[in-house]
Design a protein around this motif. Structure first.
Motif, PDB file in Angstrom:
ATOM      1  N   UNK A  40     -92.538 -80.994   6.909  1.00 15.96           N
ATOM      2  CA  UNK A  40     -93.864 -80.624   7.403  1.00 15.96           C
ATOM      3  C   UNK A  40     -94.865 -81.745   7.171  1.00 15.96           C
ATOM      4  N   UNK A  41     -94.806 -82.349   5.983  1.00 14.86           N
ATOM      5  CA  UNK A  41     -95.720 -83.440   5.671  1.00 14.86           C
ATOM      6  C   UNK A  41     -95.469 -84.645   6.579  1.00 14.86           C
ATOM      7  N   UNK A  42     -94.195 -84.905   6.889  1.00 13.64           N
ATOM      8  CA  UNK A  42     -93.883 -86.031   7.773  1.00 13.64           C
ATOM      9  C   UNK A  42     -94.445 -85.774   9.174  1.00 13.64           C
ATOM     10  N   UNK A  43     -94.325 -84.548   9.650  1.00  9.07           N
ATOM     11  CA  UNK A  43     -94.884 -84.203  10.961  1.00  9.07           C
ATOM     12  C   UNK A  43     -96.394 -84.415  10.970  1.00  9.07           C
ATOM     13  N   UNK A  44     -97.074 -83.928   9.945  1.00 11.42           N
ATOM     14  CA  UNK A  44     -98.529 -84.053   9.885  1.00 11.42           C
ATOM     15  C   UNK A  44     -98.952 -85.517   9.764  1.00 11.42           C
ATOM     16  N   UNK A  45     -98.157 -86.296   9.050  1.00 12.74           N
ATOM     17  CA  UNK A  45     -98.471 -87.721   8.890  1.00 12.74           C
ATOM     18  C   UNK A  45     -98.430 -88.434  10.235  1.00 12.74           C
ATOM     19  N   UNK A  46     -97.378 -88.211  11.016  1.00 12.31           N
ATOM     20  CA  UNK A  46     -97.234 -88.905  12.301  1.00 12.31           C
ATOM     21  C   UNK A  46     -98.185 -88.324  13.347  1.00 12.31           C
ATOM     22  N   UNK A  47     -98.291 -86.998  13.393  1.00 13.89           N
ATOM     23  CA  UNK A  47     -99.050 -86.336  14.452  1.00 13.89           C
ATOM     24  C   UNK A  47    -100.561 -86.377  14.211  1.00 13.89           C
ATOM     25  N   UNK A  50     -96.247 -85.444  20.312  1.00 17.31           N
ATOM     26  CA  UNK A  50     -95.852 -84.225  19.606  1.00 17.31           C
ATOM     27  C   UNK A  50     -94.341 -84.199  19.377  1.00 17.31           C
ATOM     28  N   UNK A  51     -93.567 -84.479  20.423  1.00 13.70           N
ATOM     29  CA  UNK A  51     -92.107 -84.482  20.292  1.00 13.70           C
ATOM     30  C   UNK A  51     -91.660 -85.554  19.305  1.00 13.70           C
ATOM     31  N   UNK A  52     -92.261 -86.736  19.393  1.00 13.50           N
ATOM     32  CA  UNK A  52     -91.926 -87.833  18.481  1.00 13.50           C
ATOM     33  C   UNK A  52     -92.181 -87.415  17.035  1.00 13.50           C
ATOM     34  N   UNK A  53     -93.284 -86.732  16.798  1.00 14.17           N
ATOM     35  CA  UNK A  53     -93.628 -86.274  15.452  1.00 14.17           C
ATOM     36  C   UNK A  53     -92.652 -85.206  14.960  1.00 14.17           C
ATOM     37  N   UNK A  54     -92.290 -84.268  15.839  1.00 11.76           N
ATOM     38  CA  UNK A  54     -91.334 -83.231  15.466  1.00 11.76           C
ATOM     39  C   UNK A  54     -89.965 -83.816  15.144  1.00 11.76           C
ATOM     40  N   UNK A  55     -89.557 -84.814  15.904  1.00 13.85           N
ATOM     41  CA  UNK A  55     -88.268 -85.456  15.656  1.00 13.85           C
ATOM     42  C   UNK A  55     -88.274 -86.197  14.326  1.00 13.85           C
ATOM     43  N   UNK A  56     -89.400 -86.771  13.951  1.00 19.48           N
ATOM     44  CA  UNK A  56     -89.482 -87.423  12.642  1.00 19.48           C
ATOM     45  C   UNK A  56     -89.441 -86.402  11.511  1.00 19.48           C
ATOM     46  N   UNK A  57     -89.968 -85.208  11.763  1.00 17.82           N
ATOM     47  CA  UNK A  57     -89.853 -84.141  10.768  1.00 17.82           C
ATOM     48  C   UNK A  57     -88.381 -83.761  10.584  1.00 17.82           C
ATOM     49  N   UNK A  58     -87.635 -83.704  11.692  1.00 17.82           N
ATOM     50  CA  UNK A  58     -86.200 -83.417  11.610  1.00 17.82           C
ATOM     51  C   UNK A  58     -85.472 -84.523  10.852  1.00 17.82           C
ATOM     52  N   UNK A  59     -85.855 -85.749  11.115  1.00 12.38           N
ATOM     53  CA  UNK A  59     -85.273 -86.893  10.398  1.00 12.38           C
ATOM     54  C   UNK A  59     -85.515 -86.777   8.898  1.00 12.38           C
ATOM     55  N   UNK A  60     -86.723 -86.365   8.532  1.00 18.58           N
ATOM     56  CA  UNK A  60     -87.046 -86.208   7.112  1.00 18.58           C
ATOM     57  C   UNK A  60     -86.203 -85.107   6.484  1.00 18.58           C
ATOM     58  N   UNK A  61     -85.998 -84.025   7.221  1.00 13.96           N
ATOM     59  CA  UNK A  61     -85.163 -82.931   6.714  1.00 13.96           C
ATOM     60  C   UNK A  61     -83.734 -83.405   6.482  1.00 13.96           C
TER      61      UNK A  61
END
Length: 284
Positions: A239-246, A259-270
């Motif tokens: 969640x923090x990674x998504x908020x950081x990018x987005x 938005x998609x790029x940010x969500x994908x980075x959240x998945x990467x962090x997970x």
């Protein structure tokens, strides 16, 4: 373009199966004096295309551990020039980079042994003007004075080239004004495939090294490395990674692609966190 007009710099391109990108990369810097393509047994038309554009193709066979492809090339290739420029096959420079780099290598400022280049990501065919921008990488340097840092020498199952390692040069470094385009993720599938491998690297680094940032010569990059070490200890990392990018980086202003790029980075962090946890549990 005659030999006389060439800029005395050697280009190094590490690649594998990059037939979609290699021509654009080489043609964007057709003014360089020599081109080395360090290939990992490509099975497509990469080698044929590179050679047709005048590149010297050298094969690299990874044996595990360290060094990986770029450092191996820096240690072993017979560069004709003092300065080397490193581009991935999916990267390219704008026309104005020619005169800027020519001025550096012909009349060098003795204070600087290397130069950082800002990089703009392309996602789904269009540039991201906020998410992951700016993104600084040291790519132009005196090849005898620069090597990629070794963050870990453990097996990472992430491929045969450096992932997030930066070049460390002997001496100070400056910045170029030119901006490099990075056509890394033409599809969502390409992002997922690469970051599945990158998360293997992240998990090993998280569980096996201190990830020292003390030698990095760009203050912003050094600061991000330090924040990354702190971030790994926080809860709710995806969640923090998504908020950081987005939000923090402004991906929201890149629209749906941001938005998609940010969500994908959240998945990467997970994935990175889950794989790191799995490694730690396996050691018990």
């Amino acid at each position: 373009m005659s030999k006389f007009e060439k800029v005395p710099v050697s280009l190094l391109i590490p690649c594998k199966n990059e037939q979609r990108n290699i021509a654009r990369c080489i043609q964007s810097v057709e003014w360089v004096d020599e081109v080395f393509v360090v290939d990992s047994q490509s099975s497509d038309e990469t080698i044929k295309i590179a050679e047709s554009l005048g590149a010297n193709v050298v094969q690299f066979k990874y044996k595990g551990g360290w060094p990986k492809k770029k450092n191996w090339a820096l240690q072993n290739l017979p560069f004709s020039n003092e300065w080397v420029l490193i581009l991935d096959a999916d990267e390219c420079l704008p026309p104005e980079a020619k005169d800027e780099i020519r001025a550096i290598v012909i009349n060098p400022d003795e204070r600087n042994s290397g130069f950082w280049i800002n990089r703009r990501y392309f996602f789904l065919g269009k540039p991201l003007n906020h998410a992951y921008f700016p993104n600084w990488n040291l790519r132009l340097f005196k090849h005898k004075l620069g090597r990629y840092e070794m963050i870990t020498d453990h097996s990472t199952d992430s491929g045969d080239h450096e992932i997030h390692e930066h070049v460390i040069v002997q001496g100070s470094s400056g910045k170029l004004h030119s901006i490099m385009d990075h056509h890394a993720f033409p599809t969502i599938e390409s992002f997922v495939e690469k970051h599945n491998r990158y998360s293997n690297w992240e998990a090993v680094v998280e569980t096996s090294t201190t990830d020292d940032e003390s030698c990095l010569q760009n203050k912003k990059v050094k600061g991000k490395r330090k924040l990354r070490r702190i971030f790994r200890k926080l809860p709710f990392r995806p969640t923090l990674r998504f908020l950081y990018v987005f939000i923090w980086q402004g991906g929201i202003w890149d629209g749906w692609r941001g938005y998609v790029f940010s969500r994908l980075h959240a998945q990467y962090e997970y994935l990175s966190a889950a794989k790191a946890k799995a490694i730690l549990r396996s050691r018990k």
